[in-house]
Design a protein around this motif. Structure first.
Motif, mmCIF file in Angstrom:
data_model
loop_
_atom_site.group_PDB
_atom_site.id
_atom_site.type_symbol
_atom_site.label_atom_id
_atom_site.label_comp_id
_atom_site.label_asym_id
_atom_site.label_seq_id
_atom_site.Cartn_x
_atom_site.Cartn_y
_atom_site.Cartn_z
ATOM 1 N N TYR A 66 23.262 7.265 -3.551
ATOM 2 C CA TYR A 66 22.768 6.732 -2.285
ATOM 3 C C TYR A 66 23.926 5.970 -1.646
ATOM 4 C CZ TYR A 66 18.247 7.982 -4.248
ATOM 5 O OH TYR A 66 17.198 8.672 -4.788
ATOM 6 N N ARG A 95 24.967 4.763 1.284
ATOM 7 C CA ARG A 95 24.838 3.546 2.105
ATOM 8 C C ARG A 95 24.360 2.360 1.277
ATOM 9 N NH1 ARG A 95 20.781 4.956 6.257
ATOM 10 N NH2 ARG A 95 20.074 6.362 4.624
ATOM 11 N N ASP A 102 3.628 4.186 8.608
ATOM 12 C CA ASP A 102 4.789 4.780 9.269
ATOM 13 C C ASP A 102 4.471 6.227 9.591
ATOM 14 O OD1 ASP A 102 6.585 2.579 9.228
ATOM 15 O OD2 ASP A 102 6.889 2.899 7.090
ATOM 16 N N GLY A 148 16.710 10.832 1.308
ATOM 17 C CA GLY A 148 17.152 10.084 2.493
ATOM 18 C C GLY A 148 16.127 9.029 2.885
ATOM 19 N N LEU A 149 14.837 9.384 2.797
ATOM 20 C CA LEU A 149 13.773 8.432 3.088
ATOM 21 C C LEU A 149 13.773 7.303 2.057
ATOM 22 C CD1 LEU A 149 11.276 7.582 4.736
ATOM 23 C CD2 LEU A 149 9.901 9.024 3.206
ATOM 24 N N GLU A 182 16.329 6.157 0.400
ATOM 25 C CA GLU A 182 17.466 5.280 0.704
ATOM 26 C C GLU A 182 17.175 4.408 1.926
ATOM 27 O OE1 GLU A 182 22.273 5.387 0.886
ATOM 28 O OE2 GLU A 182 21.239 7.147 1.694
ATOM 29 N N ASP A 183 16.627 4.998 2.981
ATOM 30 C CA ASP A 183 16.296 4.220 4.185
ATOM 31 C C ASP A 183 15.357 3.073 3.846
ATOM 32 O OD1 ASP A 183 17.823 5.927 5.739
ATOM 33 O OD2 ASP A 183 16.098 7.045 6.528
ATOM 34 N N GLU A 184 14.332 3.360 3.072
ATOM 35 C CA GLU A 184 13.340 2.343 2.737
ATOM 36 C C GLU A 184 13.936 1.252 1.852
ATOM 37 O OE1 GLU A 184 10.304 2.110 4.151
ATOM 38 O OE2 GLU A 184 10.975 3.811 5.337
ATOM 39 N N LEU A 241 17.099 0.310 1.818
ATOM 40 C CA LEU A 241 17.992 -0.478 2.687
ATOM 41 C C LEU A 241 17.199 -1.491 3.517
ATOM 42 C CD1 LEU A 241 20.464 2.292 3.844
ATOM 43 C CD2 LEU A 241 21.039 0.268 2.486
ATOM 44 N N MET A 242 16.004 -1.101 3.956
ATOM 45 C CA MET A 242 15.191 -2.025 4.745
ATOM 46 C C MET A 242 14.626 -3.164 3.892
ATOM 47 S SD MET A 242 13.338 0.215 7.687
ATOM 48 C CE MET A 242 12.566 1.425 6.651
#
Length: 182
Positions: free
Chosen positions: A31, A33, A115, A127-128, A130-132, A134-135
């Motif tokens: 991941y 990012r 969501d 990707g989802l 990782e996004d979650e 990061l948030m």
């Protein structure tokens, strides 16, 4: 026959229709990012995740794809109080409802508690994840109690020595006045 779902190219509608579940444990370095946010990157760190799909009745009575996503990792970050490393747990537990296009997703996402995402045949589940994650990173990661007391002041010995060498301006004025009186 059991259908196999791949997290990198997930068929969201098929996944929900099958009521399928998938899970995994990936190295944090995968991941990119998230890995960049770490103070001490390590090959030992992992992200555990799981996703379950289901169909629910929508407002118009038609079946709508939903997904429940959980993910967890423990990552080292910089404590904003003592600037040392602090382990921060990132924990995701969220439901997603899928719609057919971006316009619907944008319109419905603001008004709904869950969501809203666009369904596709090659949805990037990682990707989802990782996004979650990061948030979930706190704005100011910090220890509950820092192992070392935070240094709240700085001292520069050269500055203090230079300050000590300067003559007191009032002493200089007093000397001038006493010279005038003579």
């Amino acid at each position: 026959m059991t259908r196999e779902f791949v997290p990198g190219r997930l068929d969201v509608n098929g996944f929900a229709e099958a009521g399928a579940s998938i899970s995994g444990s990936d190295p944090v370095r995968n991941y990119r990012r998230l890995h960049a946010e770490l103070v001490e990157p390590s090959d030992e760190l992992t992200v555990q995740w799981a996703a379950t799909g289901e169909r629910r009745s929508g407002a118009d009575g038609s079946a709508v794809p939903w997904m429940h996503l959980t993910a967890y990792t423990l990552v080292p970050m910089v404590c904003q109080r003592c600037l040392g490393a602090v382990d921060v747990g990132l924990d995701v537990d969220r439901w997603f409802r899928f719609v057919s296009d971006e316009a619907i997703a944008a319109a419905e996402d603001e008004e709904s508690e869950e969501d809203v995402l666009v369904a596709s045949r090659d949805f990037d589940l990682r990707g989802l994840v990782e996004d979650e994650l990061l948030m979930e990173i706190p704005v100011t990661p910090r220890h509950e109690v820092c192992p070392e007391p935070a240094r709240l002041s700085a001292a520069d010995p050269d500055f203090e020595t230079a300050e000590g060498e300067k003559p007191n301006p009032f002493a200089v004025l007093k000397q001038l006045k006493s010279d005038e009186d003579k």
